[in-house]
Design an enzyme around this catalytic site. Structure first.
Site, mmCIF file in Angstrom:
data_model
loop_
_atom_site.group_PDB
_atom_site.id
_atom_site.type_symbol
_atom_site.label_atom_id
_atom_site.label_comp_id
_atom_site.label_asym_id
_atom_site.label_seq_id
_atom_site.Cartn_x
_atom_site.Cartn_y
_atom_site.Cartn_z
ATOM 1 C CE LYS A 196 28.090 -6.851 1.367
ATOM 2 N NZ LYS A 196 28.213 -7.842 0.426
ATOM 3 C CD GLU A 202 16.831 4.006 0.001
ATOM 4 O OE1 GLU A 202 16.586 3.780 -1.106
ATOM 5 O OE2 GLU A 202 18.028 3.993 0.291
ATOM 6 N N GLY A 255 23.300 -8.761 -0.308
ATOM 7 C CA GLY A 255 22.242 -8.305 0.635
ATOM 8 C C GLY A 255 21.131 -9.269 0.398
ATOM 9 N NE ARG A 256 20.241 -10.710 -5.776
ATOM 10 C CZ ARG A 256 21.235 -9.957 -5.861
ATOM 11 N NH1 ARG A 256 21.333 -8.822 -5.318
ATOM 12 N NH2 ARG A 256 22.008 -10.229 -7.072
ATOM 13 C CD GLU A 341 18.728 -6.361 -5.999
ATOM 14 O OE1 GLU A 341 19.351 -6.782 -4.966
ATOM 15 O OE2 GLU A 341 17.983 -5.313 -6.054
ATOM 16 C CG HIS A 372 -12.363 -15.726 -5.067
ATOM 17 N ND1 HIS A 372 -13.627 -16.265 -5.275
ATOM 18 C CD2 HIS A 372 -11.993 -16.739 -4.114
ATOM 19 C CE1 HIS A 372 -13.999 -17.239 -4.811
ATOM 20 N NE2 HIS A 372 -12.916 -17.754 -4.111
ATOM 21 C CE LYS A 486 19.808 2.169 -3.642
ATOM 22 N NZ LYS A 486 20.363 1.328 -2.875
#
Length: 513
Positions: A196, A202, A255-256, A341, A372, A486
Protein backbone atom coordinates in the site's frame (compact mmCIF):
# COMPACT_ATOMS: atom_id res chain seq x y z
CA UNK A 1 -21.66 1.14 27.14
CA UNK A 2 -24.99 2.90 26.66
CA UNK A 3 -27.94 2.01 28.88
CA UNK A 4 -29.78 0.48 25.90
CA UNK A 5 -26.83 -1.76 25.01
CA UNK A 6 -26.45 -2.78 28.65
CA UNK A 7 -30.13 -3.67 28.80
CA UNK A 8 -29.87 -5.71 25.61
CA UNK A 9 -26.92 -7.70 26.96
CA UNK A 10 -28.69 -8.22 30.28
CA UNK A 11 -31.63 -9.69 28.38
CA UNK A 12 -29.38 -11.94 26.28
CA UNK A 13 -27.43 -13.23 29.28
CA UNK A 14 -30.61 -13.90 31.29
CA UNK A 15 -32.18 -16.22 28.70
CA UNK A 16 -32.21 -19.98 29.44
CA UNK A 17 -29.56 -22.22 27.85
CA UNK A 18 -31.34 -25.21 26.35
CA UNK A 19 -29.43 -28.07 24.70
CA UNK A 20 -29.30 -28.33 20.93
CA UNK A 21 -31.22 -31.60 21.02
CA UNK A 22 -34.00 -29.97 23.02
CA UNK A 23 -34.10 -27.02 20.62
CA UNK A 24 -34.67 -29.38 17.70
CA UNK A 25 -37.22 -31.55 19.51
CA UNK A 26 -40.74 -30.72 18.41
CA UNK A 27 -39.65 -27.74 16.28
CA UNK A 28 -40.07 -28.75 12.67
CA UNK A 29 -39.50 -25.18 11.51
CA UNK A 30 -36.12 -24.68 13.19
CA UNK A 31 -34.00 -25.55 10.17
CA UNK A 32 -35.97 -23.26 7.86
CA UNK A 33 -35.98 -20.47 10.42
CA UNK A 34 -32.23 -20.56 10.94
CA UNK A 35 -31.15 -21.27 7.37
CA UNK A 36 -31.02 -18.91 4.43
CA UNK A 37 -29.54 -18.45 0.97
CA UNK A 38 -27.77 -15.76 -0.97
CA UNK A 39 -28.15 -16.24 -4.73
CA UNK A 40 -26.87 -14.59 -7.88
CA UNK A 41 -27.18 -15.07 -11.63
CA UNK A 42 -30.16 -16.20 -13.68
CA UNK A 43 -31.17 -19.30 -15.60
CA UNK A 44 -28.31 -21.72 -16.13
CA UNK A 45 -25.98 -19.24 -14.45
CA UNK A 46 -28.00 -19.13 -11.22
CA UNK A 47 -26.05 -20.23 -8.15
CA UNK A 48 -25.73 -19.47 -4.49
CA UNK A 49 -24.79 -20.49 -0.98
CA UNK A 50 -26.90 -21.98 1.82
CA UNK A 51 -26.11 -20.78 5.36
CA UNK A 52 -27.41 -23.13 8.07
CA UNK A 53 -27.10 -21.86 11.64
CA UNK A 54 -29.70 -24.28 13.08
CA UNK A 55 -27.09 -26.35 14.97
CA UNK A 56 -26.16 -23.30 17.04
CA UNK A 57 -27.91 -22.32 20.27
CA UNK A 58 -29.71 -19.38 18.68
CA UNK A 59 -33.41 -19.27 19.58
CA UNK A 60 -36.30 -17.00 18.69
CA UNK A 61 -35.88 -15.25 22.05
CA UNK A 62 -32.16 -14.81 21.51
CA UNK A 63 -32.74 -13.43 18.04
CA UNK A 64 -35.25 -10.94 19.46
CA UNK A 65 -32.71 -9.86 22.05
CA UNK A 66 -29.88 -9.60 19.52
CA UNK A 67 -32.10 -7.57 17.23
CA UNK A 68 -32.43 -5.23 20.20
CA UNK A 69 -28.65 -5.16 20.64
CA UNK A 70 -28.17 -4.32 16.96
CA UNK A 71 -30.65 -1.47 17.28
CA UNK A 72 -28.99 -0.21 20.45
CA UNK A 73 -25.60 -0.37 18.69
CA UNK A 74 -26.90 1.75 15.78
CA UNK A 75 -26.12 -1.07 13.38
CA UNK A 76 -28.25 0.33 10.55
CA UNK A 77 -26.55 3.72 10.81
CA UNK A 78 -23.03 2.23 10.91
CA UNK A 79 -23.84 0.06 7.89
CA UNK A 80 -25.16 3.07 5.99
CA UNK A 81 -21.95 4.97 6.77
CA UNK A 82 -19.89 2.06 5.49
CA UNK A 83 -21.67 1.96 2.13
CA UNK A 84 -21.81 5.76 1.82
CA UNK A 85 -18.04 6.07 2.10
CA UNK A 86 -18.17 8.00 5.36
CA UNK A 87 -14.95 8.10 7.47
CA UNK A 88 -16.01 5.09 9.52
CA UNK A 89 -12.37 4.29 10.31
CA UNK A 90 -12.39 6.91 13.03
CA UNK A 91 -8.86 6.45 14.39
CA UNK A 92 -7.32 7.07 10.96
CA UNK A 93 -10.00 9.48 9.73
CA UNK A 94 -10.88 7.70 6.51
CA UNK A 95 -13.51 5.55 4.86
CA UNK A 96 -13.38 1.79 4.34
CA UNK A 97 -14.35 1.46 0.69
CA UNK A 98 -13.74 -2.13 -0.31
CA UNK A 99 -17.40 -2.44 -1.30
CA UNK A 100 -16.92 0.40 -3.82
CA UNK A 101 -14.56 -1.92 -5.69
CA UNK A 102 -17.62 -4.14 -6.23
CA UNK A 103 -20.05 -1.38 -7.18
CA UNK A 104 -21.58 -0.41 -3.81
CA UNK A 105 -20.50 2.90 -2.36
CA UNK A 106 -20.46 6.61 -3.03
CA UNK A 107 -20.87 7.46 -6.70
CA UNK A 108 -17.44 9.12 -6.90
CA UNK A 109 -15.68 6.16 -5.28
CA UNK A 110 -17.42 3.59 -7.47
CA UNK A 111 -16.43 5.60 -10.56
CA UNK A 112 -12.81 5.80 -9.38
CA UNK A 113 -12.74 2.08 -8.66
CA UNK A 114 -14.16 1.34 -12.12
CA UNK A 115 -11.50 3.50 -13.77
CA UNK A 116 -8.66 1.84 -11.86
CA UNK A 117 -10.07 -1.60 -12.63
CA UNK A 118 -10.23 -0.74 -16.34
CA UNK A 119 -6.59 0.30 -16.17
CA UNK A 120 -5.71 -3.07 -14.63
CA UNK A 121 -7.75 -4.96 -17.22
CA UNK A 122 -5.95 -3.19 -20.04
CA UNK A 123 -2.56 -4.12 -18.59
CA UNK A 124 -3.59 -7.73 -18.02
CA UNK A 125 -4.81 -8.01 -21.61
CA UNK A 126 -1.64 -6.33 -22.92
CA UNK A 127 0.52 -8.82 -21.04
CA UNK A 128 -1.55 -11.71 -22.35
CA UNK A 129 -1.09 -10.34 -25.89
CA UNK A 130 2.71 -10.27 -25.49
CA UNK A 131 3.38 -6.59 -24.80
CA UNK A 132 6.01 -7.56 -22.21
CA UNK A 133 7.31 -10.55 -24.15
CA UNK A 134 6.81 -14.15 -23.11
CA UNK A 135 5.38 -14.33 -19.59
CA UNK A 136 5.15 -17.79 -18.11
CA UNK A 137 5.69 -17.00 -14.43
CA UNK A 138 4.62 -14.37 -11.91
CA UNK A 139 6.25 -13.86 -8.53
CA UNK A 140 3.83 -11.83 -6.42
CA UNK A 141 5.57 -10.20 -3.44
CA UNK A 142 3.51 -8.77 -0.60
CA UNK A 143 2.60 -9.45 3.01
CA UNK A 144 -0.58 -9.54 5.07
CA UNK A 145 -3.64 -8.75 2.99
CA UNK A 146 -1.43 -8.03 0.00
CA UNK A 147 -0.48 -11.71 -0.03
CA UNK A 148 -3.16 -13.71 1.79
CA UNK A 149 -6.01 -12.72 -0.55
CA UNK A 150 -4.15 -13.32 -3.83
CA UNK A 151 -2.69 -16.56 -2.50
CA UNK A 152 -6.13 -17.88 -1.52
CA UNK A 153 -7.77 -16.90 -4.80
CA UNK A 154 -4.99 -18.13 -7.07
CA UNK A 155 -4.84 -21.45 -5.22
CA UNK A 156 -8.61 -21.89 -5.35
CA UNK A 157 -9.18 -20.86 -8.96
CA UNK A 158 -6.17 -22.15 -10.90
CA UNK A 159 -6.10 -25.82 -9.97
CA UNK A 160 -7.46 -26.80 -13.40
CA UNK A 161 -5.94 -24.05 -15.54
CA UNK A 162 -3.42 -21.29 -14.91
CA UNK A 163 -2.55 -18.91 -17.71
CA UNK A 164 0.55 -17.94 -15.74
CA UNK A 165 2.41 -19.95 -13.10
CA UNK A 166 1.97 -17.78 -10.00
CA UNK A 167 4.05 -17.85 -6.80
CA UNK A 168 2.98 -15.68 -3.86
CA UNK A 169 5.84 -14.77 -1.51
CA UNK A 170 5.26 -12.96 1.77
CA UNK A 171 7.79 -14.19 4.31
CA UNK A 172 11.05 -12.27 4.76
CA UNK A 173 12.68 -15.68 5.30
CA UNK A 174 14.78 -16.06 2.16
CA UNK A 175 13.81 -19.72 1.86
CA UNK A 176 10.38 -18.65 0.62
CA UNK A 177 11.80 -16.44 -2.11
CA UNK A 178 14.43 -18.99 -3.16
CA UNK A 179 11.67 -21.57 -3.59
CA UNK A 180 9.90 -19.25 -6.04
CA UNK A 181 13.15 -18.52 -7.88
CA UNK A 182 13.80 -22.23 -8.31
CA UNK A 183 10.44 -22.70 -10.04
CA UNK A 184 10.77 -19.75 -12.44
CA UNK A 185 12.81 -18.73 -15.48
CA UNK A 186 14.01 -15.11 -15.08
CA UNK A 187 13.61 -14.49 -18.82
CA UNK A 188 9.87 -15.18 -18.70
CA UNK A 189 9.03 -13.98 -15.18
CA UNK A 190 7.17 -10.88 -14.05
CA UNK A 191 7.41 -9.61 -10.48
CA UNK A 192 4.38 -7.97 -8.86
CA UNK A 193 5.29 -5.84 -5.84
CA UNK A 194 2.21 -5.28 -3.69
CA UNK A 195 2.47 -2.69 -0.93
CA UNK A 196 0.00 0.00 0.00
CA UNK A 197 2.78 2.43 0.94
CA UNK A 198 5.55 0.85 -1.13
CA UNK A 199 7.72 1.05 1.98
CA UNK A 200 6.85 -2.20 3.82
CA UNK A 201 10.25 -3.54 4.87
CA UNK A 202 9.57 -7.24 4.27
CA UNK A 203 8.06 -6.61 0.85
CA UNK A 204 10.68 -4.16 -0.34
CA UNK A 205 13.57 -6.31 0.89
CA UNK A 206 12.14 -9.27 -1.02
CA UNK A 207 11.61 -7.03 -4.05
CA UNK A 208 15.25 -5.92 -4.04
CA UNK A 209 16.34 -9.56 -3.89
CA UNK A 210 14.05 -10.33 -6.82
CA UNK A 211 15.71 -7.54 -8.82
CA UNK A 212 19.14 -9.07 -8.13
CA UNK A 213 17.85 -12.50 -9.18
CA UNK A 214 16.51 -11.12 -12.46
CA UNK A 215 19.75 -9.24 -13.14
CA UNK A 216 21.89 -12.28 -12.37
CA UNK A 217 19.57 -14.31 -14.60
CA UNK A 218 20.41 -12.17 -17.61
CA UNK A 219 17.56 -9.63 -17.51
CA UNK A 220 19.14 -6.30 -18.48
CA UNK A 221 16.30 -4.14 -17.10
CA UNK A 222 14.90 -5.89 -13.99
CA UNK A 223 12.60 -3.00 -13.08
CA UNK A 224 11.06 -3.36 -16.54
CA UNK A 225 9.68 -6.72 -15.36
CA UNK A 226 7.89 -5.23 -12.34
CA UNK A 227 4.21 -4.47 -11.88
CA UNK A 228 3.59 -2.21 -8.87
CA UNK A 229 0.33 -2.56 -6.91
CA UNK A 230 0.08 0.33 -4.49
CA UNK A 231 -1.83 3.31 -3.10
CA UNK A 232 1.42 5.31 -3.34
CA UNK A 233 2.22 5.34 -7.07
CA UNK A 234 4.75 8.16 -6.73
CA UNK A 235 6.87 6.02 -4.44
CA UNK A 236 6.71 3.11 -6.88
CA UNK A 237 7.93 5.33 -9.72
CA UNK A 238 10.77 6.61 -7.51
CA UNK A 239 11.73 2.99 -6.83
CA UNK A 240 12.08 2.41 -10.55
CA UNK A 241 8.77 1.16 -11.92
CA UNK A 242 7.54 2.79 -15.12
CA UNK A 243 4.26 4.59 -14.47
CA UNK A 244 2.53 2.53 -17.20
CA UNK A 245 3.08 -0.54 -15.04
CA UNK A 246 1.87 0.98 -11.78
CA UNK A 247 -1.61 -0.14 -10.82
CA UNK A 248 -2.89 2.16 -8.07
CA UNK A 249 -5.68 1.50 -5.65
CA UNK A 250 -7.60 3.84 -3.37
CA UNK A 251 -6.12 4.91 -0.03
CA UNK A 252 -9.48 4.06 1.57
CA UNK A 253 -9.11 0.34 0.73
CA UNK A 254 -7.52 -1.41 3.71
CA UNK A 255 -4.92 -4.12 3.25
CA UNK A 256 -6.97 -7.12 4.31
CA UNK A 257 -9.86 -5.85 2.17
CA UNK A 258 -7.72 -5.12 -0.88
CA UNK A 259 -8.12 -8.29 -2.95
CA UNK A 260 -10.86 -6.53 -4.95
CA UNK A 261 -8.49 -3.76 -6.05
CA UNK A 262 -5.28 -3.96 -8.06
CA UNK A 263 -3.95 -6.28 -5.35
CA UNK A 264 -6.04 -8.86 -7.24
CA UNK A 265 -3.76 -8.48 -10.28
CA UNK A 266 -2.22 -11.97 -9.91
CA UNK A 267 -5.70 -13.49 -9.81
CA UNK A 268 -6.68 -11.72 -13.03
CA UNK A 269 -3.40 -12.69 -14.73
CA UNK A 270 -3.24 -16.30 -13.57
CA UNK A 271 -6.94 -17.25 -13.57
CA UNK A 272 -8.12 -14.85 -16.28
CA UNK A 273 -10.01 -11.59 -16.25
CA UNK A 274 -13.41 -13.30 -16.47
CA UNK A 275 -12.68 -15.20 -13.26
CA UNK A 276 -11.64 -12.03 -11.45
CA UNK A 277 -14.79 -10.26 -12.66
CA UNK A 278 -16.93 -13.20 -11.53
CA UNK A 279 -15.34 -13.02 -8.08
CA UNK A 280 -16.39 -9.37 -7.86
CA UNK A 281 -19.93 -10.27 -8.96
CA UNK A 282 -20.29 -12.90 -6.25
CA UNK A 283 -19.09 -10.43 -3.64
CA UNK A 284 -21.51 -7.81 -4.97
CA UNK A 285 -24.44 -10.19 -4.43
CA UNK A 286 -23.50 -10.48 -0.76
CA UNK A 287 -23.05 -6.71 -0.56
CA UNK A 288 -26.61 -6.22 -1.81
CA UNK A 289 -28.00 -8.70 0.72
CA UNK A 290 -26.06 -7.18 3.61
CA UNK A 291 -26.94 -3.62 2.62
CA UNK A 292 -30.66 -4.19 2.01
CA UNK A 293 -31.67 -6.82 4.60
CA UNK A 294 -32.53 -5.90 8.15
CA UNK A 295 -32.40 -7.74 11.44
CA UNK A 296 -31.99 -11.48 11.85
CA UNK A 297 -32.71 -12.12 8.17
CA UNK A 298 -29.40 -10.44 7.38
CA UNK A 299 -27.20 -13.53 7.21
CA UNK A 300 -23.81 -11.98 8.07
CA UNK A 301 -25.48 -10.18 10.99
CA UNK A 302 -27.11 -13.43 12.13
CA UNK A 303 -23.70 -15.11 12.06
CA UNK A 304 -22.37 -12.25 14.19
CA UNK A 305 -25.20 -12.83 16.68
CA UNK A 306 -23.97 -16.39 17.14
CA UNK A 307 -20.34 -15.24 17.34
CA UNK A 308 -21.17 -12.76 20.08
CA UNK A 309 -23.29 -15.28 21.97
CA UNK A 310 -20.54 -17.88 22.11
CA UNK A 311 -17.75 -15.44 22.92
CA UNK A 312 -19.58 -13.48 25.59
CA UNK A 313 -22.25 -15.73 27.06
CA UNK A 314 -20.64 -19.16 26.68
CA UNK A 315 -17.05 -17.98 27.14
CA UNK A 316 -15.72 -19.57 23.93
CA UNK A 317 -12.23 -18.24 23.21
CA UNK A 318 -11.83 -19.81 19.77
CA UNK A 319 -13.84 -20.47 16.61
CA UNK A 320 -12.85 -23.20 14.17
CA UNK A 321 -13.36 -23.23 10.39
CA UNK A 322 -13.06 -26.45 8.41
CA UNK A 323 -13.28 -26.37 4.64
CA UNK A 324 -14.31 -29.69 3.17
CA UNK A 325 -12.77 -28.69 -0.13
CA UNK A 326 -9.06 -28.81 -0.94
CA UNK A 327 -9.38 -25.60 -2.97
CA UNK A 328 -10.18 -23.71 0.23
CA UNK A 329 -7.12 -24.95 2.09
CA UNK A 330 -5.93 -21.37 2.64
CA UNK A 331 -9.32 -20.02 3.71
CA UNK A 332 -8.81 -20.46 7.48
CA UNK A 333 -5.51 -18.55 7.23
CA UNK A 334 -7.26 -15.79 5.28
CA UNK A 335 -9.97 -15.55 7.95
CA UNK A 336 -7.38 -15.38 10.72
CA UNK A 337 -6.14 -12.04 9.50
CA UNK A 338 -9.57 -10.75 8.49
CA UNK A 339 -11.16 -11.45 11.87
CA UNK A 340 -8.30 -11.23 14.35
CA UNK A 341 -6.62 -8.14 12.91
CA UNK A 342 -9.98 -6.41 12.49
CA UNK A 343 -11.57 -7.22 15.83
CA UNK A 344 -8.64 -8.12 18.06
CA UNK A 345 -8.98 -4.84 19.96
CA UNK A 346 -9.17 -3.79 23.60
CA UNK A 347 -10.84 -0.38 23.25
CA UNK A 348 -13.99 0.87 21.57
CA UNK A 349 -14.20 3.41 18.77
CA UNK A 350 -14.44 6.05 21.51
CA UNK A 351 -11.21 4.88 23.15
CA UNK A 352 -12.97 3.31 26.14
CA UNK A 353 -12.11 -0.22 27.37
CA UNK A 354 -14.23 -2.90 25.73
CA UNK A 355 -16.59 -4.36 28.32
CA UNK A 356 -16.29 -7.98 27.19
CA UNK A 357 -14.36 -10.39 24.99
CA UNK A 358 -13.73 -9.32 21.41
CA UNK A 359 -12.56 -11.48 18.50
CA UNK A 360 -12.09 -15.14 19.32
CA UNK A 361 -8.99 -16.94 18.05
CA UNK A 362 -9.82 -18.15 14.53
CA UNK A 363 -8.24 -21.42 13.48
CA UNK A 364 -9.06 -24.41 11.31
CA UNK A 365 -8.02 -26.72 8.53
CA UNK A 366 -9.20 -28.95 5.73
CA UNK A 367 -11.56 -31.90 6.08
CA UNK A 368 -11.09 -34.82 6.20
CA UNK A 369 -7.48 -34.32 7.30
CA UNK A 370 -8.56 -32.32 10.34
CA UNK A 371 -10.80 -35.15 11.54
CA UNK A 372 -7.67 -37.20 12.18
CA UNK A 373 -5.84 -34.35 13.88
CA UNK A 374 -7.96 -31.99 15.98
CA UNK A 375 -11.49 -33.35 16.11
CA UNK A 376 -10.68 -35.42 19.19
CA UNK A 377 -10.63 -32.19 21.18
CA UNK A 378 -13.77 -30.87 19.50
CA UNK A 379 -15.78 -33.97 20.38
CA UNK A 380 -14.39 -34.94 23.79
CA UNK A 381 -12.23 -32.09 25.04
CA UNK A 382 -13.20 -29.67 27.77
CA UNK A 383 -13.42 -26.66 25.44
CA UNK A 384 -16.59 -25.59 23.69
CA UNK A 385 -15.51 -24.56 20.20
CA UNK A 386 -18.10 -23.28 17.71
CA UNK A 387 -17.32 -24.79 14.31
CA UNK A 388 -18.06 -23.61 10.79
CA UNK A 389 -18.15 -26.28 8.09
CA UNK A 390 -17.77 -25.17 4.46
CA UNK A 391 -18.49 -27.50 1.54
CA UNK A 392 -19.56 -27.56 -2.11
CA UNK A 393 -22.34 -29.70 -3.54
CA UNK A 394 -20.53 -29.91 -6.89
CA UNK A 395 -17.16 -31.70 -6.79
CA UNK A 396 -13.93 -30.05 -7.79
CA UNK A 397 -12.51 -33.22 -9.36
CA UNK A 398 -13.34 -35.61 -12.19
CA UNK A 399 -12.61 -38.82 -10.27
CA UNK A 400 -15.01 -41.50 -9.11
CA UNK A 401 -18.03 -39.70 -7.50
CA UNK A 402 -17.36 -41.81 -4.41
CA UNK A 403 -14.61 -39.36 -3.45
CA UNK A 404 -16.97 -36.41 -3.18
CA UNK A 405 -19.77 -38.44 -1.62
CA UNK A 406 -17.46 -39.57 1.18
CA UNK A 407 -16.19 -36.01 1.62
CA UNK A 408 -19.70 -34.55 2.03
CA UNK A 409 -20.86 -37.45 4.18
CA UNK A 410 -18.02 -36.81 6.59
CA UNK A 411 -18.72 -33.08 6.66
CA UNK A 412 -22.39 -33.49 7.52
CA UNK A 413 -21.74 -36.36 9.93
CA UNK A 414 -19.29 -34.31 11.98
CA UNK A 415 -21.84 -31.56 12.55
CA UNK A 416 -24.47 -34.13 13.52
CA UNK A 417 -22.08 -35.91 15.89
CA UNK A 418 -20.98 -32.71 17.59
CA UNK A 419 -24.62 -31.91 18.30
CA UNK A 420 -25.96 -35.34 19.24
CA UNK A 421 -23.07 -36.91 21.15
CA UNK A 422 -23.49 -40.46 22.46
CA UNK A 423 -21.56 -43.41 23.87
CA UNK A 424 -19.88 -45.91 21.55
CA UNK A 425 -19.20 -48.65 24.13
CA UNK A 426 -21.10 -51.93 23.96
CA UNK A 427 -23.02 -51.20 27.14
CA UNK A 428 -23.13 -47.45 26.68
CA UNK A 429 -21.37 -46.85 29.98
CA UNK A 430 -17.67 -46.42 29.17
CA UNK A 431 -16.76 -42.78 29.93
CA UNK A 432 -13.73 -42.93 27.60
CA UNK A 433 -16.11 -43.62 24.71
CA UNK A 434 -18.65 -41.00 25.70
CA UNK A 435 -19.32 -37.91 23.60
CA UNK A 436 -21.19 -35.18 25.51
CA UNK A 437 -22.67 -33.55 22.41
CA UNK A 438 -24.43 -30.19 22.56
CA UNK A 439 -21.50 -28.70 20.65
CA UNK A 440 -22.44 -26.04 18.13
CA UNK A 441 -21.67 -25.83 14.43
CA UNK A 442 -22.82 -23.95 11.36
CA UNK A 443 -22.70 -25.20 7.78
CA UNK A 444 -22.00 -23.09 4.70
CA UNK A 445 -23.01 -25.19 1.70
CA UNK A 446 -22.11 -23.85 -1.75
CA UNK A 447 -23.80 -24.98 -4.94
CA UNK A 448 -20.35 -24.99 -6.54
CA UNK A 449 -16.95 -23.55 -5.73
CA UNK A 450 -16.28 -21.21 -8.63
CA UNK A 451 -14.97 -17.65 -8.77
CA UNK A 452 -18.32 -16.05 -7.94
CA UNK A 453 -18.78 -18.34 -4.96
CA UNK A 454 -15.30 -17.57 -3.66
CA UNK A 455 -16.05 -13.85 -3.91
CA UNK A 456 -19.33 -14.35 -2.07
CA UNK A 457 -17.66 -16.38 0.70
CA UNK A 458 -15.03 -13.71 1.28
CA UNK A 459 -17.56 -10.85 1.23
CA UNK A 460 -19.84 -12.73 3.65
CA UNK A 461 -17.03 -12.95 6.16
CA UNK A 462 -16.01 -9.32 5.62
CA UNK A 463 -19.53 -8.23 6.53
CA UNK A 464 -19.74 -10.73 9.38
CA UNK A 465 -16.55 -9.20 10.78
CA UNK A 466 -17.97 -5.68 10.43
CA UNK A 467 -21.25 -6.70 12.08
CA UNK A 468 -19.34 -8.16 15.03
CA UNK A 469 -17.40 -4.93 15.36
CA UNK A 470 -20.56 -2.83 15.46
CA UNK A 471 -22.10 -5.07 18.13
CA UNK A 472 -18.94 -4.62 20.23
CA UNK A 473 -18.62 -0.90 19.51
CA UNK A 474 -15.10 -1.16 18.11
CA UNK A 475 -13.36 0.07 14.94
CA UNK A 476 -12.41 -2.95 12.79
CA UNK A 477 -10.47 -0.97 10.18
CA UNK A 478 -7.26 0.01 11.97
CA UNK A 479 -4.49 -2.39 12.99
CA UNK A 480 -2.08 -0.57 15.27
CA UNK A 481 -1.35 -3.82 17.09
CA UNK A 482 1.03 -4.91 14.34
CA UNK A 483 3.21 -1.81 14.67
CA UNK A 484 4.94 -2.17 18.06
CA UNK A 485 6.91 -5.28 17.16
CA UNK A 486 7.97 -3.68 13.87
CA UNK A 487 9.20 -0.59 15.73
CA UNK A 488 11.25 -2.71 18.10
CA UNK A 489 12.74 -4.62 15.16
CA UNK A 490 13.83 -1.30 13.66
CA UNK A 491 15.27 -0.29 17.03
CA UNK A 492 17.31 -3.49 17.12
CA UNK A 493 18.63 -2.86 13.62
CA UNK A 494 19.56 0.72 14.49
CA UNK A 495 20.84 -0.02 17.98
CA UNK A 496 18.56 2.70 19.29
CA UNK A 497 16.92 1.05 22.27
CA UNK A 498 17.54 -0.97 25.41
CA UNK A 499 15.79 -4.31 25.81
CA UNK A 500 15.09 -6.77 28.59
CA UNK A 501 17.77 -9.23 29.66
CA UNK A 502 16.18 -12.15 27.77
CA UNK A 503 16.03 -10.24 24.47
CA UNK A 504 19.64 -9.07 24.92
CA UNK A 505 20.78 -12.64 25.52
CA UNK A 506 18.95 -13.87 22.41
CA UNK A 507 20.51 -11.10 20.30
CA UNK A 508 23.96 -11.99 21.56
CA UNK A 509 23.43 -15.72 21.07
CA UNK A 510 22.36 -15.16 17.46
CA UNK A 511 25.24 -12.82 16.68
CA UNK A 512 23.05 -9.73 16.40
CA UNK A 513 23.95 -8.19 19.75
Amino acid sequence: MSDSRTAAWDQIEALPQASLSDLFAGDDARVDRLSGRIDWGEGEDAAGIRFDWSKTHLTADLLDAFDGLAEASDFAARRAELFAGEPINVTEGRAAEHTAQRGSGSEASVEEADALRTRMQMLVEAIREGALGDVNHLIHIGIGGSALGPDLAVDALTRDLAYVDCHVVSNIDGVALEEAFAACDPATTLVAVASKTFTTIETMTNAESAMRWLREGGVSDPHGRVIALTANPERAVEWGVDETRVLPFMESVGGRYSLWSSIGFPVALAAGWDEFAAMLEGAAAVDAHFRDTDGRDNLPLRAAFADQYYARVRGCQTRAVFAYDERLALFPSYLQQLEMESNGKRVTSNGEPVDGPTAPITWGGVGTDAQHAVFQLLHQGTHMVPVDFIASIAPGDALDPAHHAILLTNCFAQGAALMAGGNMSADGKDPAREFPGNRPSATILCDDLDAATLGALIAFHEHRTFANAVLMGINPFDQFGVELGKKMARDIEGGAAEFDASTKALLEASGLG
